[in-house]
Scaffold this active site. Structure first.
Site, PDB file in Angstrom:
ATOM      1  N   GLU A   1     -12.527  21.387 -17.953  1.00  0.00           N
ATOM      2  CA  GLU A   1     -11.159  20.946 -18.227  1.00  0.00           C
ATOM      3  C   GLU A   1     -10.663  20.388 -16.890  1.00  0.00           C
ATOM      4  O   GLU A   1     -10.671  21.099 -15.881  1.00  0.00           O
ATOM      5  CB  GLU A   1     -10.315  22.144 -18.693  1.00  0.00           C
TER       6      GLU A   1
ATOM      7  N   ASP B   1       2.677  23.271 -14.609  1.00  0.00           N
ATOM      8  CA  ASP B   1       1.722  23.955 -13.737  1.00  0.00           C
ATOM      9  C   ASP B   1       2.411  24.855 -12.727  1.00  0.00           C
ATOM     10  O   ASP B   1       3.490  24.551 -12.245  1.00  0.00           O
ATOM     11  CB  ASP B   1       0.870  22.922 -12.989  1.00  0.00           C
TER      12      ASP B   1
END
Length: 269
Positions: free
Chosen positions: A50, A61
């Site tokens: 990924e 994030d």
């Protein structure tokens, strides 16, 4: 082409294993070392990849991955460089599923169809757009289908039944199951239980669920597989190894090797 995810999950099931999928940002800390890092992840036993394309505002994030984005951008990495790295990885590893995790702005900036086509040409299997929920994904989904790329959706632990049903029907490749709500990473550790969500996803025949967010230890991988997930994704913990060893390449690659082997071993039932 047989779908690489389908093949992977079928093979793992036969061997009674789960998938271990590390996440890193392409170009972190620079173009040359990024290729070596990704190469090391695969050669150490990662079942799939990924990968992120650096973006200046990675909303979902945690700080670790935000810093990876900054390092990559400061090294001068461009989307073209990212596609070069992807192409090299695909040439070296024809069978491993490669997924991208990114943000809608990056896709829009390149034109949706053009971007998806570039991904396909570079050997990418799936795209997950972190800030586009399933119910808003039609323009991306349609193009993904057209170019034969799997569109991945996130299933949050607090999702309603109708959302889970929609994700199951619209997604392909795998389902990215969040172990908790919020930003990614080991900054706040994963909290099970996700058994209920997994039961629902099975009921709706969703693409294989892989647990992500806050996965940093082998026992969390074991718990995820035990709960019924087909695998686990580890982002911040992988990126942290890069961050902690920026000035010592050999130590970085050695630690990544050890980490991937240890996490992969935890998927064996």
């Amino acid at each position: 082409m047989t779908n690489r995810y389908t093949t992977l999950f079928a093979n793992l099931e036969k061997r009674n294993e789960g998938a271990f999928i590390p996440f890193v940002t392409i170009g972190d800390p620079n173009k040359a070392l990024s290729f070596e890092i990704i190469d090391t992840l695969v050669s150490s036993g990662a079942d799939a990849l990924e990968l992120g394309i650096p973006f200046s505002d990675p909303l979902a994030d945690g700080p670790t991955i935000q810093e990876a984005n900054i390092r990559a951008l400061e090294s001068g990495i461009t989307p073209k460089d990212c596609f070069d790295i992807l192409t090299k990885i695909r040439a070296k590893y024809p069978h491993i599923p490669i997924g991208l995790l990114l943000y809608a702005n990056l896709v829009y900036a390149n034109g949706i169809e053009n971007f998806y086509q570039k991904c396909l040409d570079a050997g990418v299997d799936s795209i997950l757009i972190a800030d586009v929920p399933a119910h808003e994904s039609k323009e991306f989904r349609d193009i993904a289908k057209k170019v034969s790329i799997a569109q991945i959706f996130i299933a949050p632990p607090d999702a309603s039944e109708s959302t889970l049903k929609q994700i199951s029907e619209l997604g392909s490749g795998y389902t990215y199951l969040l172990s908790r709500v919020g930003v990614t990473g080991t900054e706040t550790a994963a909290n099970m239980p996700v058994e209920d969500v997994l039961t629902k996803l099975r009921e709706y025949n969703a693409p294989k669920p892989v647990l992500g967010f806050g996965i940093s230890k082998p026992e969390q991988v074991q718990q995820a597989i035990k709960a019924g997930a087909a695998g686990a994704i580890s982002g911040s913990a992988t990126v942290k190894i890069i961050q902690n060893n920026i000035s010592n390449k050999q130590k970085m690659l050695n630690e990544l090797t050890y980490f991937v082997k240890e996490m992969k071993a935890a998927t064996l039932n």
